[in-house]
Design a protein around this motif. Sequence first.
Motif, PDB file in Angstrom:
ATOM      1  N   GLU A 127       0.775  -1.433   0.008  1.00  0.00           N
ATOM      2  CA  GLU A 127       0.078   0.082  -0.033  1.00  0.00           C
ATOM      3  C   GLU A 127       0.950   1.224   0.085  1.00  0.00           C
ATOM      4  O   GLU A 127       0.593   2.178  -0.639  1.00  0.00           O
ATOM      5  CB  GLU A 127      -1.017  -0.004   1.376  1.00  0.00           C
ATOM      6  CG  GLU A 127      -1.979  -0.843   1.260  1.00  0.00           C
ATOM      7  CD  GLU A 127      -3.119  -0.661  -0.084  1.00  0.00           C
ATOM      8  OE1 GLU A 127      -3.345   0.819  -0.056  1.00  0.00           O
ATOM      9  OE2 GLU A 127      -3.455  -1.405  -0.743  1.00  0.00           O
ATOM     10  N   LEU A 128       2.031   1.081   0.701  1.00  0.00           N
ATOM     11  CA  LEU A 128       2.883   2.424   0.664  1.00  0.00           C
ATOM     12  C   LEU A 128       3.554   2.455  -0.576  1.00  0.00           C
ATOM     13  O   LEU A 128       3.480   3.860  -1.182  1.00  0.00           O
ATOM     14  CB  LEU A 128       4.041   2.142   1.830  1.00  0.00           C
ATOM     15  CG  LEU A 128       3.389   2.311   3.282  1.00  0.00           C
ATOM     16  CD1 LEU A 128       4.814   1.752   4.096  1.00  0.00           C
ATOM     17  CD2 LEU A 128       2.835   3.317   3.615  1.00  0.00           C
ATOM     18  N   PHE A 129       3.854   1.579  -1.344  1.00  0.00           N
ATOM     19  CA  PHE A 129       4.377   1.596  -2.854  1.00  0.00           C
ATOM     20  C   PHE A 129       3.395   2.124  -3.679  1.00  0.00           C
ATOM     21  O   PHE A 129       3.708   3.009  -4.314  1.00  0.00           O
ATOM     22  CB  PHE A 129       4.709   0.057  -2.983  1.00  0.00           C
ATOM     23  CG  PHE A 129       5.215  -0.116  -4.535  1.00  0.00           C
ATOM     24  CD1 PHE A 129       6.278   0.532  -5.182  1.00  0.00           C
ATOM     25  CD2 PHE A 129       4.332  -0.615  -5.478  1.00  0.00           C
ATOM     26  CE1 PHE A 129       6.574   0.178  -6.405  1.00  0.00           C
ATOM     27  CE2 PHE A 129       4.710  -0.842  -6.774  1.00  0.00           C
ATOM     28  CZ  PHE A 129       5.902  -0.181  -7.146  1.00  0.00           C
ATOM     29  N   VAL A 130       2.106   1.686  -3.516  1.00  0.00           N
ATOM     30  CA  VAL A 130       1.096   2.228  -4.352  1.00  0.00           C
ATOM     31  C   VAL A 130       0.780   3.643  -4.049  1.00  0.00           C
ATOM     32  O   VAL A 130       0.698   4.573  -5.110  1.00  0.00           O
ATOM     33  CB  VAL A 130      -0.173   1.646  -4.162  1.00  0.00           C
ATOM     34  CG1 VAL A 130      -1.371   2.043  -4.761  1.00  0.00           C
ATOM     35  CG2 VAL A 130      -0.330   0.078  -4.532  1.00  0.00           C
ATOM     36  N   LYS A 131       0.829   4.041  -2.898  1.00  0.00           N
ATOM     37  CA  LYS A 131       0.781   5.461  -2.380  1.00  0.00           C
ATOM     38  C   LYS A 131       1.866   6.384  -3.081  1.00  0.00           C
ATOM     39  O   LYS A 131       1.620   7.480  -3.379  1.00  0.00           O
ATOM     40  CB  LYS A 131       0.542   5.857  -1.061  1.00  0.00           C
ATOM     41  CG  LYS A 131      -0.584   5.340  -0.477  1.00  0.00           C
ATOM     42  CD  LYS A 131      -0.847   5.313   1.175  1.00  0.00           C
ATOM     43  CE  LYS A 131      -2.242   4.830   1.606  1.00  0.00           C
ATOM     44  NZ  LYS A 131      -2.382   5.117   3.133  1.00  0.00           N
ATOM     45  N   GLY A 132       3.037   5.862  -3.031  1.00  0.00           N
ATOM     46  CA  GLY A 132       4.145   6.459  -3.721  1.00  0.00           C
ATOM     47  C   GLY A 132       4.123   6.697  -5.230  1.00  0.00           C
ATOM     48  O   GLY A 132       4.266   7.746  -5.590  1.00  0.00           O
ATOM     49  N   LEU A 133       3.308   5.489  -5.782  1.00  0.00           N
ATOM     50  CA  LEU A 133       2.918   5.826  -7.332  1.00  0.00           C
ATOM     51  C   LEU A 133       2.158   6.914  -7.464  1.00  0.00           C
ATOM     52  O   LEU A 133       1.969   7.744  -8.260  1.00  0.00           O
ATOM     53  CB  LEU A 133       2.601   4.520  -7.768  1.00  0.00           C
ATOM     54  CG  LEU A 133       3.680   3.481  -8.156  1.00  0.00           C
ATOM     55  CD1 LEU A 133       2.949   2.261  -8.552  1.00  0.00           C
ATOM     56  CD2 LEU A 133       4.779   3.955  -9.260  1.00  0.00           C
TER      57      LEU A 133
END
Length: 324
Positions: A127-133
Amino acid sequence: MKKQEEAVKSAEEIEREFRRKCLGEAGIGYSAGAVLIVLITVLFSLIVGMSTTFPKDVLTGETIYPDWYRYCSYLLPQLCLAGAALLYFLRTKEPVRVVTKPCKWYYFFIAMAIQLGLLFSVSELNELFVKGLQALGYKSDSVSPPSLDGWNLLPAIIVIAVLPAIFEETLFRGIISRNMYASGWGVVPTVFIAGALFSVYHGNPVQTLYQFVSGVCLTFVAVKAGSVFPTVIAHFLNNALILGLSSAGINSLWESLPLGAYIAVIAVGALLFMGALAFLIFFDKKGNQKGRAVNGKRFFFCAAAGIGVCAIEWGVQLIIGFIG
């Protein structure tokens, strides 16, 4: 003496040919599954695009897909994977039982513990990876699940949880990973290369991290167990739990739980995940084959078509997410 040397040499040649064949079958299996999915999906999209126009949400501008389309988007890839697996068994004359051998009972608990750990800890990292994108401007327009209200949850579980658990595990763990390992590859290159291929296969940038870790761990369990049964159960558990939580209106643990409960769930998930992996690595001596990816060129040559179309799809999805 000369006959004995010739017999040894012949046995070595047979062994080398067997290992090369295993790698070829693994690569062909990956290409067949990936290419079939792309061809059928493109054909389906063209037919639907020429005959149907979907409305868009007035506020968000997102496309509103009917349930029949959502079901097809999940069902068609599974039918393609089933077709690729069937072609493998028909072509090689291997019985299906080679991938469904009985295994020790504790591998089922290990697989489920790892999957729960993935779902309640690694998924939050994703989820953190997605929010970074998203912070960089990425916007996902993937097809969401069909209606999960009431009895609608049952057909969704069959199509989105049962079928992927059977067909993805049969092809990726039962055919591709098993042949990699049988070719003499060590457990380390087998699980990491198989995990990377599993992640790329999904063609969705927002799932990349989670699918990679999941692919590595499930391959590790399948190699240790010598069977896909534990990973089929774990895969089903993952998808069914996600659907069940979504049906209850819980799409994000962070948004649905108080901070204390959220931290507790993450901690328990991480402990399950690390504990199960520690058992497999340090205490379970079965399936500890060492070695590098020998004859890797043969595998990647046979898998090139599948890797190519999956990489293109992943790249296209990433570009569309930033410019769409």
